[in-house]
Design a protein around this motif. Structure first.
Motif, PDB file in Angstrom:
ATOM      1  N   GLN A  97      -9.767  29.034  12.026  1.00 31.54           N
ATOM      2  CA  GLN A  97      -8.416  29.494  12.330  1.00 31.54           C
ATOM      3  C   GLN A  97      -7.375  28.465  11.868  1.00 31.54           C
ATOM      4  O   GLN A  97      -6.357  28.831  11.277  1.00 31.54           O
ATOM      5  N   LEU A  98      -7.626  27.206  12.122  1.00 28.85           N
ATOM      6  CA  LEU A  98      -6.683  26.160  11.712  1.00 28.85           C
ATOM      7  C   LEU A  98      -6.698  25.950  10.198  1.00 28.85           C
ATOM      8  O   LEU A  98      -5.654  25.714   9.597  1.00 28.85           O
ATOM      9  N   LEU A  99      -7.868  26.044   9.581  1.00 25.90           N
ATOM     10  CA  LEU A  99      -7.943  25.895   8.125  1.00 25.90           C
ATOM     11  C   LEU A  99      -7.178  27.013   7.415  1.00 25.90           C
ATOM     12  O   LEU A  99      -6.551  26.781   6.378  1.00 25.90           O
ATOM     13  N   ALA A 100      -7.235  28.208   7.976  1.00 22.75           N
ATOM     14  CA  ALA A 100      -6.569  29.353   7.352  1.00 22.75           C
ATOM     15  C   ALA A 100      -5.055  29.173   7.276  1.00 22.75           C
ATOM     16  O   ALA A 100      -4.408  29.766   6.407  1.00 22.75           O
ATOM     17  N   THR A 101      -4.511  28.361   8.157  1.00 26.77           N
ATOM     18  CA  THR A 101      -3.056  28.159   8.165  1.00 26.77           C
ATOM     19  C   THR A 101      -2.651  26.752   7.717  1.00 26.77           C
ATOM     20  O   THR A 101      -1.496  26.369   7.842  1.00 26.77           O
ATOM     21  N   SER A 102      -3.608  25.991   7.207  1.00 29.32           N
ATOM     22  CA  SER A 102      -3.304  24.649   6.707  1.00 29.32           C
ATOM     23  C   SER A 102      -2.751  24.747   5.288  1.00 29.32           C
ATOM     24  O   SER A 102      -3.180  25.585   4.508  1.00 29.32           O
ATOM     25  N   THR A 103      -1.831  23.859   4.970  1.00 33.33           N
ATOM     26  CA  THR A 103      -1.200  23.880   3.655  1.00 33.33           C
ATOM     27  C   THR A 103      -1.759  22.759   2.778  1.00 33.33           C
ATOM     28  O   THR A 103      -2.267  21.754   3.292  1.00 33.33           O
ATOM     29  N   PRO A 104      -1.634  22.899   1.468  1.00 36.10           N
ATOM     30  CA  PRO A 104      -2.016  21.807   0.581  1.00 36.10           C
ATOM     31  C   PRO A 104      -1.248  20.517   0.895  1.00 36.10           C
ATOM     32  O   PRO A 104      -1.813  19.428   0.800  1.00 36.10           O
ATOM     33  N   ALA A 105       0.000  20.644   1.310  1.00 32.70           N
ATOM     34  CA  ALA A 105       0.799  19.453   1.656  1.00 32.70           C
ATOM     35  C   ALA A 105       0.207  18.733   2.868  1.00 32.70           C
ATOM     36  O   ALA A 105       0.223  17.497   2.929  1.00 32.70           O
ATOM     37  N   GLN A 106      -0.304  19.477   3.839  1.00 33.34           N
ATOM     38  CA  GLN A 106      -0.932  18.854   5.009  1.00 33.34           C
ATOM     39  C   GLN A 106      -2.212  18.139   4.606  1.00 33.34           C
ATOM     40  O   GLN A 106      -2.487  17.032   5.071  1.00 33.34           O
ATOM     41  N   ARG A 107      -3.001  18.755   3.750  1.00 33.83           N
ATOM     42  CA  ARG A 107      -4.242  18.129   3.273  1.00 33.83           C
ATOM     43  C   ARG A 107      -3.924  16.839   2.517  1.00 33.83           C
ATOM     44  O   ARG A 107      -4.546  15.806   2.740  1.00 33.83           O
ATOM     45  N   LEU A 108      -2.945  16.917   1.617  1.00 35.42           N
ATOM     46  CA  LEU A 108      -2.568  15.746   0.833  1.00 35.42           C
ATOM     47  C   LEU A 108      -1.940  14.674   1.721  1.00 35.42           C
ATOM     48  O   LEU A 108      -2.192  13.482   1.533  1.00 35.42           O
ATOM     49  N   GLY A 109      -1.160  15.081   2.710  1.00 34.13           N
ATOM     50  CA  GLY A 109      -0.581  14.128   3.657  1.00 34.13           C
ATOM     51  C   GLY A 109      -1.649  13.380   4.433  1.00 34.13           C
ATOM     52  O   GLY A 109      -1.560  12.167   4.646  1.00 34.13           O
ATOM     53  N   MET A 110      -2.687  14.106   4.830  1.00 31.33           N
ATOM     54  CA  MET A 110      -3.793  13.481   5.556  1.00 31.33           C
ATOM     55  C   MET A 110      -4.526  12.495   4.650  1.00 31.33           C
ATOM     56  O   MET A 110      -4.800  11.360   5.058  1.00 31.33           O
ATOM     57  N   LEU A 111      -4.822  12.908   3.421  1.00 28.60           N
ATOM     58  CA  LEU A 111      -5.480  12.008   2.478  1.00 28.60           C
ATOM     59  C   LEU A 111      -4.643  10.755   2.253  1.00 28.60           C
ATOM     60  O   LEU A 111      -5.172   9.637   2.306  1.00 28.60           O
ATOM     61  N   THR A 112      -3.364  10.925   2.026  1.00 25.78           N
ATOM     62  CA  THR A 112      -2.482   9.783   1.767  1.00 25.78           C
ATOM     63  C   THR A 112      -2.464   8.815   2.946  1.00 25.78           C
ATOM     64  O   THR A 112      -2.542   7.597   2.768  1.00 25.78           O
ATOM     65  N   ALA A 113      -2.391   9.347   4.155  1.00 23.50           N
ATOM     66  CA  ALA A 113      -2.400   8.487   5.346  1.00 23.50           C
ATOM     67  C   ALA A 113      -3.721   7.730   5.462  1.00 23.50           C
ATOM     68  O   ALA A 113      -3.734   6.539   5.809  1.00 23.50           O
ATOM     69  N   LEU A 114      -4.828   8.402   5.167  1.00 23.81           N
ATOM     70  CA  LEU A 114      -6.137   7.735   5.240  1.00 23.81           C
ATOM     71  C   LEU A 114      -6.283   6.691   4.134  1.00 23.81           C
ATOM     72  O   LEU A 114      -6.846   5.615   4.358  1.00 23.81           O
ATOM     73  N   LEU A 115      -5.763   6.981   2.945  1.00 28.39           N
ATOM     74  CA  LEU A 115      -5.786   5.997   1.860  1.00 28.39           C
ATOM     75  C   LEU A 115      -4.923   4.787   2.201  1.00 28.39           C
ATOM     76  O   LEU A 115      -5.303   3.642   1.915  1.00 28.39           O
ATOM     77  N   ASP A 116      -3.772   5.023   2.812  1.00 31.24           N
ATOM     78  CA  ASP A 116      -2.908   3.911   3.231  1.00 31.24           C
ATOM     79  C   ASP A 116      -3.610   3.040   4.270  1.00 31.24           C
ATOM     80  O   ASP A 116      -3.523   1.812   4.220  1.00 31.24           O
ATOM     81  N   LEU A 117      -4.310   3.666   5.210  1.00 29.76           N
ATOM     82  CA  LEU A 117      -5.073   2.916   6.209  1.00 29.76           C
ATOM     83  C   LEU A 117      -6.148   2.073   5.525  1.00 29.76           C
ATOM     84  O   LEU A 117      -6.303   0.883   5.816  1.00 29.76           O
ATOM     85  N   ALA A 118      -6.889   2.674   4.600  1.00 30.23           N
ATOM     86  CA  ALA A 118      -7.940   1.944   3.880  1.00 30.23           C
ATOM     87  C   ALA A 118      -7.343   0.794   3.067  1.00 30.23           C
ATOM     88  O   ALA A 118      -7.911  -0.298   3.025  1.00 30.23           O
ATOM     89  N   ALA A 119      -6.192   1.025   2.452  1.00 30.88           N
ATOM     90  CA  ALA A 119      -5.535  -0.034   1.661  1.00 30.88           C
ATOM     91  C   ALA A 119      -5.116  -1.200   2.559  1.00 30.88           C
ATOM     92  O   ALA A 119      -5.272  -2.369   2.179  1.00 30.88           O
ATOM     93  N   ARG A 120      -4.613  -0.897   3.760  1.00 33.48           N
ATOM     94  CA  ARG A 120      -4.256  -1.971   4.709  1.00 33.48           C
ATOM     95  C   ARG A 120      -5.503  -2.746   5.129  1.00 33.48           C
ATOM     96  O   ARG A 120      -5.468  -3.964   5.271  1.00 33.48           O
ATOM     97  N   GLN A 121      -6.593  -2.036   5.345  1.00 34.08           N
ATOM     98  CA  GLN A 121      -7.836  -2.716   5.710  1.00 34.08           C
ATOM     99  C   GLN A 121      -8.290  -3.620   4.570  1.00 34.08           C
ATOM    100  O   GLN A 121      -8.698  -4.756   4.810  1.00 34.08           O
ATOM    101  N   CYS A 122      -8.212  -3.147   3.338  1.00 33.59           N
ATOM    102  CA  CYS A 122      -8.606  -3.957   2.166  1.00 33.59           C
ATOM    103  C   CYS A 122      -7.726  -5.188   2.030  1.00 33.59           C
ATOM    104  O   CYS A 122      -8.228  -6.293   1.808  1.00 33.59           O
ATOM    105  N   SER A 123      -6.421  -4.995   2.167  1.00 35.77           N
ATOM    106  CA  SER A 123      -5.500  -6.126   1.976  1.00 35.77           C
ATOM    107  C   SER A 123      -5.636  -7.152   3.092  1.00 35.77           C
ATOM    108  O   SER A 123      -5.329  -8.321   2.896  1.00 35.77           O
ATOM    109  N   GLY A 124      -6.117  -6.714   4.254  1.00 31.50           N
ATOM    110  CA  GLY A 124      -6.332  -7.631   5.369  1.00 31.50           C
ATOM    111  C   GLY A 124      -7.679  -8.332   5.302  1.00 31.50           C
ATOM    112  O   GLY A 124      -8.030  -9.097   6.194  1.00 31.50           O
TER     113      GLY A 124
END
Length: 178
Positions: A97-124
């Motif tokens: 039900q939630l996937l059916a109403t999810s947008t590409p922007a939400q998916r990309l936003g989630m990926l970007t946030a997770l990549l930013d978290l991983a980048a902070r972990q790497c830089s630390g």
């Protein structure tokens, strides 16, 4: 309410859970978009994922997450993956039900946030969260070319991901990742 099917009951529950708690809908949607068995609370992975879904700069704070878990206990389960705790939606119908109403922007936003978290972990100088190390390529593949471009823009993160998984996902047909 008795005339509602499972999806109708879930919609009513989402309305009740999200009332007065703006972080609730992105927290639920992040679980639906999760790769693997679910999202870990550890290392701030779930909080960052939900913030990305919502388009927020700051991750969901621990107090909001705890309040959400109290309200949504019947719809969110604690599970395990690779000997670590993860949270997931309690029923596949809720995810669908939630996937059916999810947008590409939400998916990309989630990926970007997770990549930013991983980048902070790497830089630390710390290791990338095990969930991110194992699943970032899947999140990128789920977003298609835009996802791969986001991942490629962070070479410090890309260099820490398993090559075999990256190769297989990069060569997979679009829409076959889940």
């Amino acid at each position: 309410m008795l005339a509602s099917d499972r999806s109708g009951l879930f919609r009513a529950a989402v309305a009740r859970i999200t009332e007065g708690l703006p972080a609730a809908e992105p927290l639920l949607r992040a679980l639906a978009l999760a790769q693997g068995r679910g999202l870990p609370r550890a290392d701030g992975v779930w909080a960052h994922a939900a913030s990305g879904v919502a388009g927020r700069e700051q991750p969901v704070d621990d107090e909001e997450l705890s309040l959400f878990l109290g309200r949504a206990a019947a719809y969110v389960l604690l599970d395990g993956e690779d000997r670590r705790s993860v949270f997931r939606l309690a029923h596949r119908t809720y995810t669908e039900q939630l996937l059916a109403t999810s947008t590409p922007a939400q998916r990309l936003g989630m990926l970007t946030a997770l990549l930013d978290l991983a980048a902070r972990q790497c830089s630390g100088g710390q290791p990338i969260s095990p969930h991110l190390e194992a699943r970032l390529a899947q999140y990128a593949a789920d977003c298609g070319p835009d996802g791969w471009a986001e991942l490629a823009a962070r070479p410090a993160v890309l260099d820490r991901l398993p090559v075999a998984g990256l190769s297989a996902l990069a060569l997979a047909r679009p829409g076959t990742v889940r």
